[in-house]
Design a protein around this motif. Structure first.
Motif, PDB file in Angstrom:
ATOM      1  N   LEU A   1       0.834  -1.206   0.000  1.00 19.79           N
ATOM      2  CA  LEU A   1       0.000   0.000   0.000  1.00 19.79           C
ATOM      3  C   LEU A   1       0.868   1.254   0.000  1.00 19.79           C
ATOM      4  O   LEU A   1       0.600   2.202  -0.741  1.00 19.79           O
ATOM      5  CB  LEU A   1      -0.946  -0.018   1.201  1.00 19.79           C
ATOM      6  CG  LEU A   1      -1.970   1.109   1.263  1.00 19.79           C
ATOM      7  CD1 LEU A   1      -2.826   1.137   0.008  1.00 19.79           C
ATOM      8  CD2 LEU A   1      -2.850   0.943   2.489  1.00 19.79           C
ATOM      9  N   GLU A   2       1.910   1.251   0.807  1.00 16.76           N
ATOM     10  CA  GLU A   2       2.835   2.398   0.846  1.00 16.76           C
ATOM     11  C   GLU A   2       3.522   2.590  -0.509  1.00 16.76           C
ATOM     12  O   GLU A   2       3.669   3.704  -0.995  1.00 16.76           O
ATOM     13  CB  GLU A   2       3.871   2.188   1.954  1.00 16.76           C
ATOM     14  CG  GLU A   2       4.740   3.395   2.214  1.00 16.76           C
ATOM     15  CD  GLU A   2       3.967   4.602   2.728  1.00 16.76           C
ATOM     16  OE1 GLU A   2       4.381   5.739   2.420  1.00 16.76           O
ATOM     17  OE2 GLU A   2       2.949   4.436   3.421  1.00 16.76           O
ATOM     18  N   GLN A   3       3.917   1.496  -1.119  1.00 11.98           N
ATOM     19  CA  GLN A   3       4.573   1.558  -2.429  1.00 11.98           C
ATOM     20  C   GLN A   3       3.609   2.116  -3.482  1.00 11.98           C
ATOM     21  O   GLN A   3       3.998   2.935  -4.326  1.00 11.98           O
ATOM     22  CB  GLN A   3       5.054   0.170  -2.825  1.00 11.98           C
ATOM     23  CG  GLN A   3       5.984   0.150  -4.009  1.00 11.98           C
ATOM     24  CD  GLN A   3       6.539  -1.255  -4.257  1.00 11.98           C
ATOM     25  OE1 GLN A   3       6.142  -2.228  -3.628  1.00 11.98           O
ATOM     26  NE2 GLN A   3       7.464  -1.338  -5.179  1.00 11.98           N
ATOM     27  N   ILE A   4       2.352   1.717  -3.423  1.00 13.40           N
ATOM     28  CA  ILE A   4       1.347   2.215  -4.366  1.00 13.40           C
ATOM     29  C   ILE A   4       1.131   3.706  -4.163  1.00 13.40           C
ATOM     30  O   ILE A   4       1.072   4.477  -5.123  1.00 13.40           O
ATOM     31  CB  ILE A   4       0.025   1.424  -4.200  1.00 13.40           C
ATOM     32  CG1 ILE A   4       0.220  -0.004  -4.695  1.00 13.40           C
ATOM     33  CG2 ILE A   4      -1.108   2.120  -4.939  1.00 13.40           C
ATOM     34  CD1 ILE A   4      -0.887  -0.961  -4.291  1.00 13.40           C
ATOM     35  N   LYS A   5       1.044   4.132  -2.908  1.00 14.75           N
ATOM     36  CA  LYS A   5       0.864   5.552  -2.619  1.00 14.75           C
ATOM     37  C   LYS A   5       2.042   6.371  -3.134  1.00 14.75           C
ATOM     38  O   LYS A   5       1.866   7.436  -3.727  1.00 14.75           O
ATOM     39  CB  LYS A   5       0.693   5.776  -1.111  1.00 14.75           C
ATOM     40  CG  LYS A   5      -0.647   5.332  -0.575  1.00 14.75           C
ATOM     41  CD  LYS A   5      -0.708   5.542   0.934  1.00 14.75           C
ATOM     42  CE  LYS A   5      -1.983   5.018   1.517  1.00 14.75           C
ATOM     43  NZ  LYS A   5      -2.008   5.139   2.994  1.00 14.75           N
TER      44      LYS A   5
ATOM     45  N   LYS B   1       1.942   6.610  -6.912  1.00 19.11           N
ATOM     46  CA  LYS B   1       0.891   7.523  -7.321  1.00 19.11           C
ATOM     47  C   LYS B   1       1.361   8.971  -7.142  1.00 19.11           C
ATOM     48  O   LYS B   1       1.154   9.814  -8.013  1.00 19.11           O
ATOM     49  CB  LYS B   1      -0.381   7.267  -6.509  1.00 19.11           C
ATOM     50  CG  LYS B   1      -1.548   8.097  -6.959  1.00 19.11           C
ATOM     51  CD  LYS B   1      -2.801   7.734  -6.173  1.00 19.11           C
ATOM     52  CE  LYS B   1      -3.962   8.608  -6.595  1.00 19.11           C
ATOM     53  NZ  LYS B   1      -5.170   8.327  -5.827  1.00 19.11           N
ATOM     54  N   ASN B   2       2.021   9.269  -6.027  1.00 17.39           N
ATOM     55  CA  ASN B   2       2.528  10.623  -5.769  1.00 17.39           C
ATOM     56  C   ASN B   2       3.624  11.000  -6.753  1.00 17.39           C
ATOM     57  O   ASN B   2       3.724  12.148  -7.174  1.00 17.39           O
ATOM     58  CB  ASN B   2       3.043  10.741  -4.330  1.00 17.39           C
ATOM     59  CG  ASN B   2       1.924  10.715  -3.309  1.00 17.39           C
ATOM     60  OD1 ASN B   2       0.788  10.999  -3.619  1.00 17.39           O
ATOM     61  ND2 ASN B   2       2.266  10.329  -2.089  1.00 17.39           N
ATOM     62  N   ASN B   3       4.457  10.063  -7.137  1.00 14.22           N
ATOM     63  CA  ASN B   3       5.547  10.342  -8.078  1.00 14.22           C
ATOM     64  C   ASN B   3       5.049  10.546  -9.504  1.00 14.22           C
ATOM     65  O   ASN B   3       5.712  11.197 -10.298  1.00 14.22           O
ATOM     66  CB  ASN B   3       6.581   9.210  -8.054  1.00 14.22           C
ATOM     67  CG  ASN B   3       7.374   9.183  -6.766  1.00 14.22           C
ATOM     68  OD1 ASN B   3       7.502  10.184  -6.076  1.00 14.22           O
ATOM     69  ND2 ASN B   3       7.900   8.018  -6.437  1.00 14.22           N
ATOM     70  N   ASN B   4       3.883  10.007  -9.816  1.00  9.28           N
ATOM     71  CA  ASN B   4       3.330  10.138 -11.166  1.00  9.28           C
ATOM     72  C   ASN B   4       2.500  11.393 -11.333  1.00  9.28           C
ATOM     73  O   ASN B   4       2.052  11.698 -12.426  1.00  9.28           O
ATOM     74  CB  ASN B   4       2.481   8.909 -11.532  1.00  9.28           C
ATOM     75  CG  ASN B   4       3.342   7.678 -11.747  1.00  9.28           C
ATOM     76  OD1 ASN B   4       4.493   7.797 -12.134  1.00  9.28           O
ATOM     77  ND2 ASN B   4       2.780   6.516 -11.525  1.00  9.28           N
TER      78      ASN B   4
END
Length: 112
Positions: free
Chosen positions: A101-105, A108-111
């Motif tokens: 979940l942290e990796q997905i967040k 998403k923030n980096n994109n």
């Protein structure tokens, strides 16, 4: 592939010697090496009467191709279905899920 990555390069005998017991027949290993050559994962150069085999892809590249084939072949091309499979079978711990979940967040923030 695991053995070739460990050896960096090796003759058929080297590959067979490195395999765990019970060791497969050298003809079996030679057939597997031929298949890997045909797929472009291994190359060879003739040295005398023997072939010196070398991996042509890194472990990371091989892993990416394998995962992509797995997702395409068994999960209808959906990485989410692959993860869902592991979640439904309780193969991921709470810590694993939180890390994902942290990796997905972060992704998403980096994109954005």
């Amino acid at each position: 592939m695991q053995i070739l990555w460990q050896l960096k390069h090796g003759f058929l005998k080297d590959v067979v010697d490195k395999m765990p017991e019970p060791k497969p027949h050298s003809n079996t290993v030679a057939t597997i090496l031929k298949i890997l050559i045909d797929k472009g994962f291994v190359s060879f150069e003739v040295q005398g009467r023997n072939n010196l085999y070398k991996p042509t892809v890194s472990k990371t590249e091989y892993g990416k191709k394998s995962i992509n084939q797995l997702v395409k072949g068994y999960f209808e091309g959906s990485p989410a279905k692959l993860l869902s499979h592991f979640v439904n079978d309780n193969k991921l711990s709470q810590e694993d899920l939180e890390a994902l979940l942290e990796q997905i967040k972060n992704a998403k923030n980096n994109n954005q």
